[in-house]
Design a protein around this motif. Structure first.
Motif, short mmCIF file in Angstrom:
data_model
loop_
_atom_site.label_atom_id
_atom_site.label_comp_id
_atom_site.label_asym_id
_atom_site.label_seq_id
_atom_site.Cartn_x
_atom_site.Cartn_y
_atom_site.Cartn_z
N ARG A 1 69.09 -93.61 -19.04
CA ARG A 1 69.31 -92.46 -18.14
C ARG A 1 70.40 -91.53 -18.68
NH1 ARG A 1 72.88 -92.44 -13.76
NH2 ARG A 1 74.56 -93.96 -13.86
N PRO B 1 71.50 -88.52 -20.50
CA PRO B 1 70.82 -87.31 -21.00
C PRO B 1 71.25 -86.90 -22.40
CG PRO B 1 72.42 -86.76 -19.28
CD PRO B 1 72.38 -88.24 -19.36
N TRP C 1 63.86 -88.94 -22.47
CA TRP C 1 63.21 -89.35 -21.23
C TRP C 1 64.18 -89.54 -20.07
CZ3 TRP C 1 58.25 -88.72 -22.04
CH2 TRP C 1 57.76 -88.89 -23.34
N GLY D 1 65.50 -87.64 -18.01
CA GLY D 1 65.17 -86.90 -16.80
C GLY D 1 64.31 -87.69 -15.83
N SER E 1 66.58 -89.43 -13.31
CA SER E 1 67.70 -88.61 -12.84
C SER E 1 68.12 -88.96 -11.41
CB SER E 1 67.34 -87.13 -12.92
OG SER E 1 66.17 -86.89 -12.15
N GLN F 1 54.41 -86.77 -13.70
CA GLN F 1 54.67 -86.21 -15.03
C GLN F 1 53.59 -85.19 -15.40
OE1 GLN F 1 53.91 -88.59 -18.47
NE2 GLN F 1 55.53 -87.63 -19.68
N THR G 1 58.98 -76.52 -14.95
CA THR G 1 58.94 -77.52 -16.04
C THR G 1 58.68 -76.84 -17.38
OG1 THR G 1 58.13 -79.21 -14.55
CG2 THR G 1 57.84 -79.63 -16.89
N SER H 1 61.72 -79.55 -23.19
CA SER H 1 62.11 -78.32 -22.48
C SER H 1 62.66 -77.30 -23.47
CB SER H 1 63.19 -78.66 -21.45
OG SER H 1 64.37 -79.04 -22.12
N ASP I 1 66.03 -78.30 -24.76
CA ASP I 1 65.98 -79.32 -25.82
C ASP I 1 65.70 -78.66 -27.17
OD1 ASP I 1 66.36 -81.32 -24.00
OD2 ASP I 1 64.22 -81.77 -23.74
#
Lengths: 532, 313
Positions: A121, A123, A128, A130, A133, A440, A450, B46, B49
């Protein structure tokens, strides 16, 4: 017709194959499975795996706390023997399986779980983070694990059964050379083993781009049919063979036991070979084409596809069954949900989704007032036979609408850049779910923040609000209803050319039993055994 | 002394060649459409990123700064870190290079073994059925694409007759000779066709030369005439062609290594291009340039040994 018959026949043979696997009288232990892959792994680490050849191998080396049950409809314990969600949905309590060990014999502890989930988790580390989160803290007290959430997350249990939350050994990481987590991870994998796995295998050999070897974890907790620990195999040897024809030749020559990504044009031929089981595993893979819905194109000219009626018309004018026949030799099915594969949870069966109807398509075009001879560009992948076929078919199918379809061939990196910048009319694309939850793929295809709804520029306030609400809705029925509404909105707006779902085509030697590729693409070797 | 001077001159000439190659590589890679940051991060990443990766790779710096960094690092033996392989470029290339060099040397050896004797046979039987047959067979080899020859050989000799493995590299020296036989033959068939045609024409030309006729008139045995006078002189142009063919052969490894699943730098180059792995593409192109330049240097030196007049000119 022939293509349809073949598809049904293959589906039956797959089903029969699965039955045979389940009822084997005596399972033979030992041996090495030789597996021909289309591409090699670069780094099989739960948090850094970002390409399918890496993601799909994580589960063989590292187990998750939970895992999907046999038919994928629910979650059951894996490294955790039990779990419980608090009434408000903000606390998840799990109990680690007693006696669970890593491949080096050391016990899987609460400290390992905290370390693994904190990595997952973070960031600043993998891509991954997110997905986790909602987590505010992870704590361990002996075998008891407590995950506290900032807000309820209906997808979180599924995430605990997903590759990025797999459990790694803290001790092995601490001992690895390197100053940063990335360096330690790369060093552990580049060394080529012996790795320390919590899954059915551990890494015992690796040559970049050439080969990889997994060896059986002698301390794996699951039991086989014979009452002894899984896996049945001693080893799995992977060879990297990018060329489709060579991979098939390797299998038919008996040099490998399994060849993945069989071209659909070769499926019937291999299915007719009595020494080979041609499997078409159901997948979450969908093939679709994003449509640029912006009012103007990137060059400032008016965009005819901004009109919903034109987008609906080309969907009606596309004969999906014909495309499936041409591209997949019948081994596929039209998309039945507009935002996910039919095997993804909460998918609504809307079939026929824009069933072929040329009259309706022409009426919509007339209503939209589209000028005859309007030019639309389909961006395809250079060198892709499938894309070439799709273009030729669509060019003919859309000609009666007065649309002149022109092709623009680019490579994958350029297509990705065009998708991001909106410099396209329509382009071919595909998707495979990475997680066992619809959030997703739905976020990817439809939720504007997104990725601008897969680059289409489609921005629907109702859809976005529903998506945000579904992200914290813990009532399964309400969440299912939100997903139903989102699918209806999306289908009506048609920001995609809805095409088809394809299975994973894997050819397996007749002496191999128990191999499985899951709908998410994960290669499962723990039940594989070799006969004579 | 003249030979040493000639060798040194040729080596000094390689320095501007490498510099030019580096400029071209650097610019060509950046002219490729597609953003390497997107290729690395994947379609699902994103925008934030992607921007972070661009910064990390130094792609936001001015072009001149990027080139200066590339040049100075390369001169210090640092080719950067492969984005795709997550390892130093030099390590990645050195791990794969021996395979390609083995394949290239094997293929060239086979080419010479095939082309040499048959060129002689065709030349001394000029216009007869042996000559016509040899030329016709090689014409077929020349007109078929390398990947097609490879697939045909794989299908019949490996998959059906099981005489050779379908792909792979092997463990020991002998095992490698066995594993790489089909890929080497595939490449050699094309190269030997070119060499054979050239060598045959050169032999025919030399056979008609006055000094050969004089040697015959002196009563020298045929074997001596062919070995000492004909072969040495006929080889001069063929050596040039062989040098050029090796350059072509290096590019041919992209196809051959993919079809035969050989883990060499040719296949690595394809992977690097598709992944927009700038450091790896640059490192590989530079490696190819160095190898081809070395082959050309050796060709020149060998030619000057065969024909001393070249050293004086």
């Amino acid at each position: 017709m022939k293509a349809a018959a073949l598809a049904i026949g293959l589906a039956m043979s797959t089903a029969l194959g699965a039955y045979t696997i389940g009822t084997a009288d005596a399972v033979e232990r030992g041996g090495t499975l030789n597996f021909a892959r289309y591409d090699g792994s670069k780094l099989v680490d739960p948090i850094y795996a970002d390409r399918n050849p890496d993601i799909w191998m994580v589960g063989s080396l590292f187990s998750t706390l939970l895992e999907p049950n046999a038919d994928g409809t629910d979650l059951v314990g894996s490294l955790a023997e039990s779990y419980e969600v608090s009434a408000g949905g903000k606390t998840i309590s799990l109990v680690l399986r007693e006696g669970a060990k890593f491949s080096d014999g050391s016990p899987v502890t609460g400290e390992d779980v905290v370390f693994s989930l904190e990595r997952a988790r973070n960031p600043d580390l993998g891509p991954w983070a997110g997905l986790l989160s909602a987590i505010s803290s992870v704590a361990a007290d002996g075998r008891n694990i407590t995950i506290t959430l900032e807000n309820p997350d209906p997808a979180l249990l599924s995430m605990l059964a997903t590759f990025n939350t797999a459990i790694v050994s803290k001790k092995a990481f601490d001992a690895a050379p390197g100053a940063t987590d990335q360096e330690k991870s790369a060093a552990l994998f580049a060394k080529g083993g012996p790795g320390v796995g919590s899954g059915p295998f551990f890494l015992s050999g690796f040559e970049q781009g050439t080969s990889m070897t997994f060896s059986a974890n002698p301390h794996y907790w699951k039991q086989g049919e014979d009452g002894k620990p899984l896996p049945y195999l001693d080893k799995v040897e992977f060879q990297i063979i990018p060329d489709d024809a060579t991979r098939v030749l390797k299998l038919t020559a008996g040099e490998v036991d399994v060849a993945e990504f069989i071209p659909f044009s070769r499926v019937a031929e291999l299915d007719a070979d009595p020494a080979i089981n041609m499997n078409l595993y159901p997948s979450t893979r969908i093939i679709y084409s994003p449509i640029n819905t912006r009012e103007t194109r990137a060059d400032g000219s008016p965009n005819p596809l901004a009109d919903k009626r034109v987008r609906q018309a080309i969907n009606y004018a596309t004969n999906k069954d014909a495309l499936i026949g041409l591209v997949l030799q019948g081994a596929g099915k039209p998309m039945s949900s507009p935002v996910m594969s039919s095997s993804t949870r909460l998918a609504v069966d809307m079939s026929p989704l824009y069933g072929y109807d040329m009259d309706k398509a022409k009426a919509l075009i007339a209503e939209a007032g589209l000028e005859p001879g309007t030019e639309i560009t389909l961006t395809t992948l250079a060198g892709s036979a499938d894309d070439g076929t799709i273009f030729a078919a669509l060019q003919q199918m859309w000609a009666p609408l007065g649309i002149t379809l022109v092709a623009e061939q680019v490579d994958g990196a350029t297509r990705g850049a065009k998708n991001r910048s909106g410099e396209f009319d329509i382009h071919t694309y595909g998707w495979v779910d990475d997680v066992a939850d619809p959030s997703q793929v739905t976020g990817w295809l439809g939720y504007y923040p997104t990725r601008k709804a897969v680059g289409t520029g489609w921005n629907n306030a109702d859809f976005n609000v529903l998506y945000e609400a579904s992200s914290s809705e813990m009532d399964p029925e309400k969440r299912a209803d939100q997903y139903r509404q989102m699918q209806e909105i999306y289908a009506e707006a048609a920001p995609l050319l809805f095409m088809y779902e394809t299975p994973f085509a894997v050819a397996v030697s007749g002496k191999v039993s128990g191999y499985l590729q899951t709908p998410l693409g994960n290669n499962v070797f723990e039940n594989v055994s070799l006969g004579q | 002394m003249a030979g040493l001077q000639y060798t040194l001159n040729r080596m000094v000439l390689m320095i501007p060649t490498f510099l030019l190659v580096m400029i071209i590589i650097f610019l060509l890679v950046r002219l490729l459409p597609g953003d390497p940051a997107i290729a690395i991060a994947g379609d699902k990443a994103s925008d934030a990123d992607i921007a972070a990766i661009r910064d990390r790779l130094g792609l936001t710096a001015p072009l001149w700064t990027q080139f200066w960094l590339f040049l100075t690092n390369t001169l210090q033996g640092d080719l950067g870190r492969s984005i795709l392989m997550r390892a130093p470029v030099l390590d990645v290339i050195l791990a794969r290079l021996p395979t390609t060099i083995f394949l290239a040397v094997y293929a060239v050896s086979l080419s010479i073994l095939i082309a040499g004797p048959l060129a002689f046979l065709a030349a001394v039987n000029r216009g007869k059925w042996q000559d016509n047959l040899i030329r016709a067979v090689f014409q077929v080899g020349l007109s078929m694409p390398v990947f097609y020859i490879g697939l045909v050989l794989l299908t019949f000799l490996a998959a059906q007759l099981r005489l050779f493995p379908v792909g792979g590299y092997g463990e020991t020296f002998v095992d490698r000779l066995y594993h790489l036989f089909l890929p080497a033959v595939t490449v050699a068939l094309y190269t030997s066709a070119i060499l054979m045609r050239n060598l045959r024409a050169a032999i025919i030309e030399v056979l008609d030369a006055e000094y050969v006729q004089f040697a015959r008139a002196k009563g020298l045995p045929s074997r001596l005439i062919l070995g000492r006078h004909v072969l040495k002189n006929a080889l001069i142009s063929t050596i040039t062609l062989l040098g050029l063919s090796i350059g072509q052969l290096m590019s041919g490894t992209l196809v051959t290594e993919t079809v035969f699943a050989v883990p060499g730098v040719g296949r690595l180059m394809l992977e690097a291009i598709f992944a927009r792995d700038y450091p790896l593409i640059q490192g590989l192109t530079l490696t190819f340039a160095v190898l081809v330049s070395l082959v050309f240097l050796m060709t020149d030196l060998f030619q000057s040994w065969l024909d001393p007049r070249m050293r004086l000119s």
